[in-house]
Write an enzyme that holds these catalytic residues in place. Structure first.
Site, PDB file in Angstrom:
ATOM      1  N   PRO A 137      37.846  32.746  49.838  1.00 15.13           N
ATOM      2  CA  PRO A 137      37.881  34.069  49.227  1.00 15.13           C
ATOM      3  C   PRO A 137      36.986  35.076  49.943  1.00 15.13           C
ATOM      4  O   PRO A 137      35.778  34.875  50.066  1.00 15.13           O
ATOM      5  CB  PRO A 137      37.391  33.824  47.793  1.00 15.13           C
ATOM      6  N   GLU A 138      37.589  36.129  50.437  1.00 14.48           N
ATOM      7  CA  GLU A 138      36.867  37.272  50.985  1.00 14.48           C
ATOM      8  C   GLU A 138      37.192  38.449  50.068  1.00 14.48           C
ATOM      9  O   GLU A 138      37.713  38.244  48.978  1.00 14.48           O
ATOM     10  CB  GLU A 138      37.273  37.504  52.450  1.00 14.48           C
TER      11      GLU A 138
END
Length: 291
Positions: free
Chosen positions: A2-3
């Site tokens: 997750p960014e």
DNA sequence: CTTTTCTCCTGTATGC
DNA sequence: TGCATACAGGAGAAAA
């Protein structure tokens, strides 16, 4: 992994499913999930019971719920998903996940919120809030490119002053937040810059274009629900995004560059993998003493 | 002070 | 088949 786009997808899910409800109780399993909350998991659980969820917010890869106590005091329930963290909204009584670390029950008796994390790089903490409703605990994290407060000219000046590799700067959350390995490689590919080039050796317009590309690629990914390679990154309903189909560099080793057809290469950098086009993104000339 | 390296974690893939 | 090893990598502590 997750960014920013993936975390924003989760934030939107929380805004739709959790904001406006009252937390009745929390159950935290193990010490690790709340390791950043120094008073410990029992304290965290006790402090959020009975609070009202006012909003779901995000800066970079950090996510938090603004909680209001009956006396009007506000605090943040701060979350970071790390590598594999998930915040899931589920029906009560759904089977426990193998790596379930926290469960939040609501006063309305409806869906529950769970924190599930295989690698436990993520975690939860409570934090005081500034007047701008940003947790004190992440005051050192810079604005992300999607925030109105993002000052691109300032970031360009700070980058230009650095003697480190430009990819290292993109990944430095105190300089610009939200960018991780995937979107760093994608932004560099779009900007046709090799990540090991020095910030100080790039022009200010080139640095600014690189930041433009970082913002653009993250916005496009957000429009497709984020990037997923497996079941590790999902939205609050457990569904995957599909921006992985649109990646041009990250994970594309051996595939032809969409611009020139040269095969994408993989190189080690910062003990991780970096993907780039050998032709569009030539390596900087070797530097060192005596030349 | 700035910059770089190390460490945390576990499931999956690969090699012998 | 079984066991060892590599890899994924965000962020903060520790080291340089």
């Amino acid at each position: 992994m997750p960014e920013l786009p993936e975390v924003e997808v989760v934030r939107r899910g929380l805004a739709g499913h959790v904001v406006g409800r009252i937390i009745e109780s929390a159950e935290l399993r193990g010490a690790r999930v709340a390791r950043r909350h120094l008073p410990g998991p029992a304290d965290l659980a006790a402090r959020i019971a009975g609070t009202h969820v006012e909003s779901a917010r995000r800066r970079g890869k950090y996510l938090w719920l603004v909680l209001a106590s009956p006396d009007g005091e506000r605090q943040a329930l701060l979350a970071h998903l790390g590598m594999s963290g998930q915040l899931l909204v589920e029906e009560p009584g759904a089977p426990d996940e193998k790596h379930l670390h926290a469960r939040f029950l609501f006063a309305d008796g409806g869906t529950e919120l769970r924190f599930v994390d295989q690698r436990t790089f993520g975690g939860l903490a409570l934090s005081e809030l500034t007047d701008e409703l940003v947790p004190d605990a992440i005051a050192h994290i810079a604005a992300d490119p999607l925030e109105p407060a993002f000052d691109q000219a300032l970031v360009v000046r700070r980058m230009k002053a650095r003697d480190s590799a430009v990819k290292r700067a993109l990944l430095d959350q105190t300089l610009v937040s939200g960018v991780g390995n995937i979107y760093a490689d994608e932004a560099l590919w779009r900007a046709q810059i090799h990540g090991e080039r020095l910030c100080s050796a790039l022009t200010r317009p080139a640095l600014s274009r690189l930041l433009d590309h970082a913002r653009d690629v993250m916005l496009e990914a957000l429009g497709q629900g984020g990037t997923s390679f497996d079941a590790l990154y999902v939205n609050v309903n457990g569904a995957s995004g599909y921006f992985d189909r649109s990646l041009h560099a990250y994970g594309q080793e051996g595939r032809p560059c969409a611009r020139c057809g040269t095969l994408i290469r993989r190189e080690a950098f910062m003990n991780r993998s970096s993907y780039s086009c050998p032709r569009c993104q030539p390596r900087p000339r070797a530097r060192g003493a005596g030349n």
